[in-house]
Design a protein around this motif. Structure first.
Motif, PDB file in Angstrom:
ATOM      1  N   LYS A  10      19.522 -91.849 -35.647  1.00  0.00           N
ATOM      2  CA  LYS A  10      20.060 -90.526 -35.955  1.00  0.00           C
ATOM      3  C   LYS A  10      19.839 -90.270 -37.435  1.00  0.00           C
ATOM      4  O   LYS A  10      20.369 -90.985 -38.290  1.00  0.00           O
ATOM      5  N   GLU A  11      19.057 -89.254 -37.707  1.00  0.00           N
ATOM      6  CA  GLU A  11      18.674 -88.939 -39.088  1.00  0.00           C
ATOM      7  C   GLU A  11      19.183 -87.549 -39.443  1.00  0.00           C
ATOM      8  O   GLU A  11      19.036 -86.598 -38.677  1.00  0.00           O
ATOM      9  N   TYR A  12      19.801 -87.452 -40.607  1.00  0.00           N
ATOM     10  CA  TYR A  12      20.274 -86.169 -41.096  1.00  0.00           C
ATOM     11  C   TYR A  12      19.325 -85.654 -42.174  1.00  0.00           C
ATOM     12  O   TYR A  12      18.203 -86.160 -42.314  1.00  0.00           O
ATOM     13  N   GLU A  13      19.755 -84.680 -42.911  1.00  0.00           N
ATOM     14  CA  GLU A  13      18.892 -84.088 -43.931  1.00  0.00           C
ATOM     15  C   GLU A  13      18.488 -85.118 -44.986  1.00  0.00           C
ATOM     16  O   GLU A  13      19.184 -86.106 -45.219  1.00  0.00           O
ATOM     17  N   GLN A  14      17.351 -84.874 -45.592  1.00  0.00           N
ATOM     18  CA  GLN A  14      16.836 -85.718 -46.683  1.00  0.00           C
ATOM     19  C   GLN A  14      16.610 -87.166 -46.215  1.00  0.00           C
ATOM     20  O   GLN A  14      16.733 -88.109 -46.970  1.00  0.00           O
ATOM     21  N   GLN A  15      16.252 -87.277 -44.935  1.00  0.00           N
ATOM     22  CA  GLN A  15      15.874 -88.571 -44.353  1.00  0.00           C
ATOM     23  C   GLN A  15      16.972 -89.632 -44.483  1.00  0.00           C
ATOM     24  O   GLN A  15      16.687 -90.824 -44.631  1.00  0.00           O
ATOM     25  N   VAL A  16      18.221 -89.179 -44.423  1.00  0.00           N
ATOM     26  CA  VAL A  16      19.351 -90.113 -44.417  1.00  0.00           C
ATOM     27  C   VAL A  16      19.577 -90.572 -42.982  1.00  0.00           C
ATOM     28  O   VAL A  16      19.848 -89.765 -42.094  1.00  0.00           O
ATOM     29  N   LYS A  17      19.462 -91.868 -42.735  1.00  0.00           N
ATOM     30  CA  LYS A  17      19.623 -92.416 -41.393  1.00  0.00           C
ATOM     31  C   LYS A  17      21.041 -92.937 -41.205  1.00  0.00           C
ATOM     32  O   LYS A  17      21.420 -93.946 -41.787  1.00  0.00           O
ATOM     33  N   ALA A  18      21.809 -92.210 -40.384  1.00  0.00           N
ATOM     34  CA  ALA A  18      23.158 -92.671 -40.074  1.00  0.00           C
ATOM     35  C   ALA A  18      23.104 -93.850 -39.104  1.00  0.00           C
ATOM     36  O   ALA A  18      23.938 -94.750 -39.159  1.00  0.00           O
ATOM     37  N   LEU A  19      22.142 -93.824 -38.195  1.00  0.00           N
ATOM     38  CA  LEU A  19      21.871 -94.948 -37.285  1.00  0.00           C
ATOM     39  C   LEU A  19      20.376 -95.217 -37.324  1.00  0.00           C
ATOM     40  O   LEU A  19      19.568 -94.283 -37.276  1.00  0.00           O
ATOM     41  N   ASP A  20      20.014 -96.495 -37.390  1.00  0.00           N
ATOM     42  CA  ASP A  20      18.620 -96.856 -37.639  1.00  0.00           C
ATOM     43  C   ASP A  20      18.112 -97.825 -36.572  1.00  0.00           C
ATOM     44  O   ASP A  20      18.280 -99.035 -36.663  1.00  0.00           O
ATOM     45  N   ASN A  21      17.569 -97.238 -35.489  1.00  0.00           N
ATOM     46  CA  ASN A  21      16.898 -98.009 -34.439  1.00  0.00           C
ATOM     47  C   ASN A  21      17.814 -99.090 -33.843  1.00  0.00           C
ATOM     48  O   ASN A  21      17.483-100.278 -33.837  1.00  0.00           O
ATOM     49  N   ILE A  22      18.974 -98.669 -33.333  1.00  0.00           N
ATOM     50  CA  ILE A  22      19.922 -99.636 -32.765  1.00  0.00           C
ATOM     51  C   ILE A  22      19.831 -99.653 -31.239  1.00  0.00           C
ATOM     52  O   ILE A  22      19.582 -98.628 -30.598  1.00  0.00           O
ATOM     53  N   SER A  23      20.040-100.815 -30.663  1.00  0.00           N
ATOM     54  CA  SER A  23      20.023-101.000 -29.211  1.00  0.00           C
ATOM     55  C   SER A  23      21.157-101.939 -28.812  1.00  0.00           C
ATOM     56  O   SER A  23      21.342-102.985 -29.428  1.00  0.00           O
TER      57      SER A  23
END
Length: 227
Positions: A10-23
């Motif tokens: 989950k990526e927000y503005e300015q490429q801030v990743k709140a969640l980064d490729n989680i499984s």
């Protein structure tokens, strides 16, 4: 209900990743703590689970059904299977306890007989039968959260999602809320709880998924806050 997060970003503005490729997966009937400091991604994860937001990439599956494929008109059907408890209770001050719980049934067009049967039952489960006709202003913080839990249970969800449910109440009330959640889980409902309360996590010895900067850094059965 089986829940599967597959390669979720989950990526927000300015490429801030709140969640980064989680499984990860959650089995039917599990009790899972989602922990981490502020900004770790807990709230984002909850918002994705209740389809308040959509992932930038990846899939979230409920019993092999991709949430992103659920049509807008069918979201209400999904939300009947998922109960949500919020930190700030979200009660209507103009309505009494009975009416606040009944709202969950009103919105799905339940008839009066169903409401009169279900509401007392769920209030009994959370120990608030004697407060049925009290306004929220006459309740303690712990009692307000019990009403919130009763409302979330009114439509017999498969999954109960609790977002920092003890964050605004005192420690004694917090432990009482946890005992109610544990009881609900023992009756077969899956419970997913986001929290930063170290004492609660360490006391209840459930599965603990720890997030840090949007990534899962540990996932342990009978875990502790610090792992």
């Amino acid at each position: 209900m089986q829940i599967d997060f597959r390669d979720i970003t989950k990526e927000y503005e300015q490429q801030v990743k709140a969640l980064d490729n989680i499984s990860f997966g959650i089995e039917r009937g599990e009790f899972v703590f989602i922990v981490g400091e502020s900004g770790a991604g807990k709230t984002t994860l909850i918002k994705l689970l209740i389809k308040e937001e959509e992932p930038t990439a990846g899939q979230i599956l409920f019993d092999d059904v991709d949430l992103s494929a659920i049509l807008k008109d069918d979201i209400s059907q999904l939300r009947r299977r998922v109960g949500v408890v919020f930190q700030d209770f979200k009660l209507l001050e103009s309505k009494d306890v009975f009416e606040n719980v009944a709202i969950a049934l009103d919105v799905v067009d339940s008839n009066d007989d169903v409401i009169k049967n279900v509401v007392p039952n769920v209030l009994s489960l959370v120990g608030l039968t004697h407060k049925m006709h009290s306004p929220p202003s006459k309740l303690s913080g712990g009692e307000k959260q019990r009403v919130s839990i009763a409302r979330a249970l009114a439509h017999e969800p498969d999954v109960l999602i609790a977002d920092e449910p003890t964050g605004m109440i005192d420690p004694k009330s917090a432990m009482e809320i946890m005992e109610i959640l544990e009881k609900i889980n023992s009756l077969g409902t899956t419970v997913v709880m986001a929290t930063h309360n170290r004492d609660i996590v360490d006391s209840f010895k459930k599965r603990v998924i720890r997030l840090e900067k949007g990534k899962i850094i540990s996932d342990k059965k009978k875990g502790t806050y610090a792992q």
